[in-house]
Design an enzyme around this catalytic site. Structure first.
Site, PDB file in Angstrom:
ATOM      1  N   ASP A  13       0.862  -1.185   0.000  1.00  0.00           N
ATOM      2  CA  ASP A  13       0.000   0.000   0.000  1.00  0.00           C
ATOM      3  C   ASP A  13       0.891   1.226   0.000  1.00  0.00           C
ATOM      4  O   ASP A  13       2.040   1.185   0.444  1.00  0.00           O
ATOM      5  CB  ASP A  13      -0.925   0.010   1.216  1.00  0.00           C
ATOM      6  CG  ASP A  13      -1.928   1.159   1.169  1.00  0.00           C
ATOM      7  OD1 ASP A  13      -2.357   1.531   0.066  1.00  0.00           O
ATOM      8  OD2 ASP A  13      -2.267   1.696   2.226  1.00  0.00           O
ATOM      9  N   SER A  14       0.328   2.325  -0.497  1.00  0.00           N
ATOM     10  CA  SER A  14       1.065   3.581  -0.491  1.00  0.00           C
ATOM     11  C   SER A  14       1.270   4.089   0.931  1.00  0.00           C
ATOM     12  O   SER A  14       2.217   4.828   1.207  1.00  0.00           O
ATOM     13  CB  SER A  14       0.318   4.643  -1.305  1.00  0.00           C
ATOM     14  OG  SER A  14      -0.984   4.836  -0.779  1.00  0.00           O
ATOM     15  N   CYS A  76      -4.316  -1.331  -2.254  1.00  0.00           N
ATOM     16  CA  CYS A  76      -4.420   0.119  -2.431  1.00  0.00           C
ATOM     17  C   CYS A  76      -5.277   0.360  -3.662  1.00  0.00           C
ATOM     18  O   CYS A  76      -4.970  -0.149  -4.739  1.00  0.00           O
ATOM     19  CB  CYS A  76      -3.022   0.712  -2.618  1.00  0.00           C
ATOM     20  SG  CYS A  76      -2.971   2.460  -3.053  1.00  0.00           S
ATOM     21  N   GLU A 161      -4.937   9.395   8.996  1.00  0.00           N
ATOM     22  CA  GLU A 161      -3.498   9.316   9.256  1.00  0.00           C
ATOM     23  C   GLU A 161      -3.040  10.308  10.317  1.00  0.00           C
ATOM     24  O   GLU A 161      -1.959  10.154  10.886  1.00  0.00           O
ATOM     25  CB  GLU A 161      -2.720   9.492   7.951  1.00  0.00           C
ATOM     26  CG  GLU A 161      -3.003   8.373   6.960  1.00  0.00           C
ATOM     27  CD  GLU A 161      -1.851   8.040   6.056  1.00  0.00           C
ATOM     28  OE1 GLU A 161      -0.931   8.879   5.933  1.00  0.00           O
ATOM     29  OE2 GLU A 161      -1.875   6.950   5.460  1.00  0.00           O
ATOM     30  N   CYS A 195     -11.432   3.047  -0.645  1.00  0.00           N
ATOM     31  CA  CYS A 195     -10.093   3.370  -0.139  1.00  0.00           C
ATOM     32  C   CYS A 195      -9.922   2.585   1.149  1.00  0.00           C
ATOM     33  O   CYS A 195     -10.829   2.546   1.989  1.00  0.00           O
ATOM     34  CB  CYS A 195      -9.945   4.865   0.118  1.00  0.00           C
ATOM     35  SG  CYS A 195      -8.380   5.315   0.930  1.00  0.00           S
ATOM     36  N   HIS A 197      -8.297   3.145   3.746  1.00  0.00           N
ATOM     37  CA  HIS A 197      -8.288   3.921   5.000  1.00  0.00           C
ATOM     38  C   HIS A 197      -9.690   4.077   5.582  1.00  0.00           C
ATOM     39  O   HIS A 197      -9.846   4.252   6.793  1.00  0.00           O
ATOM     40  CB  HIS A 197      -7.745   5.333   4.754  1.00  0.00           C
ATOM     41  CG  HIS A 197      -6.264   5.428   4.634  1.00  0.00           C
ATOM     42  ND1 HIS A 197      -5.577   4.937   3.548  1.00  0.00           N
ATOM     43  CD2 HIS A 197      -5.331   5.966   5.454  1.00  0.00           C
ATOM     44  CE1 HIS A 197      -4.284   5.182   3.705  1.00  0.00           C
ATOM     45  NE2 HIS A 197      -4.116   5.799   4.857  1.00  0.00           N
TER      46      HIS A 197
END
Length: 276
Positions: A13-14, A76, A161, A195, A197
């Site tokens: 993942d990024s 991702c 994040e 996504c 996240h």
């Protein structure tokens, strides 16, 4: 071509979001070994060009191959949208046609049909994922009579994040973006969290999503899809080691990554910093 030594399943993942995929994969397939790589030093990918996302993702795939991975999951959505097809079609035949790189968009789309009654699908994603039209294309391919409505949520990843998932900023942006998506079509009854996240915002998403709308999380779907893939490809399953271990690599500060990663996977994480 000589048989390659078995290795762990690579998960890329990024940033941190792919850890939500890895967590669910390990629940379904706990006996395999996993090697997670987060390109945190160059995150986020969501606003980057196709060429940069492709180049960065290919570097990560090559790195995981060099670590012995025979199978790599792009956990991702942006990488899956902007790089997966090119890597599969152009790069893998030259690098090693026996290895595999899989993404998260296709299995997510395959699962959507079981949820919707109205055939109107909403998609939340990063600007890069939404602009790519990848969900629109995949859904049109599998379900040509479905209508798709995408909405980019550029603030959701920074909220997660920066550990603001439970803060007032999350309330403001989640409520605002849900209203924007549902305003596109009142008949949307299924929304894809496009996504990795976004599951960390689930409490807020559930709070503001209209009643009766099904929210599609990717983790469990991708985990069961991988399980199915390995059952259908026993040759690849044999090339994935089974020790029940999980290692974590990051291109950024290892201590910082370990702290945040622990939030995603729900257990202590000790990562190592690498250059790719």
């Amino acid at each position: 071509m000589e048989e390659k030594a078995p290795g762990p399943i690579g998960v890329f993942d990024s940033g941190f979001g792919g850890l939500s995929i890895l967590r669910e994969v390990r629940k379904v397939l706990p006996h395999y070994d996993y090697l997670f790589l987060g390109d945190n030093a160059r995150a986020p990918y969501g606003t980057r060009s196709y060429e940069l996302v492709y180049r960065f993702t290919l570097q990560a795939v090559r790195y995981l191959f060099d670590q012995g991975c025979q199978l790599v999951i792009l956990a991702c959505n942006t990488a899956s949208a902007k790089a997966l097809r090119t890597i599969q079609q152009r790069d893998l035949p030259a690098i090693d046609p026996t290895r595999r790189v899989l993404g998260v968009i296709r299995p997510t789309v395959e699962a959507v049909g079981q949820y919707t009654l109205t055939r109107h699908i909403g998609v939340f994603g990063t600007p890069g994922t939404i602009q790519s039209g990848s969900y629109d294309i995949e859904i049109a391919h599998l379900y040509p009579d479905f209508s798709v409505y995408g909405h980019a949520c550029p603030m959701w990843v920074p909220l997660v994040e920066n550990q603001e998932s439970d803060g007032p900023g999350a309330d403001y942006f989640v409520k605002k973006d849900i209203h924007a998506l549902m305003s596109l079509c009142p008949d949307i009854d299924t929304v894809i969290l496009g996504c990795t996240h976004y599951p960390l915002l689930m409490s807020k998403i559930r709070q503001y999503m209209p009643q009766g709308v099904h929210i599609v999380e990717q983790g469990r779907i991708v985990a069961h899809s991988l399980d199915d893939y390995l059952r259908r490809h026993p040759d690849m399953a044999r090339r994935c080691t089974r020790g029940g271990t999980c290692s974590y690599l990051t291109t950024d500060d290892a201590e910082k990554f370990s702290t945040m990663a622990s939030v995603f996977v729900g257990e202590p994480v000790t990562a190592r910093q690498v250059s790719i």
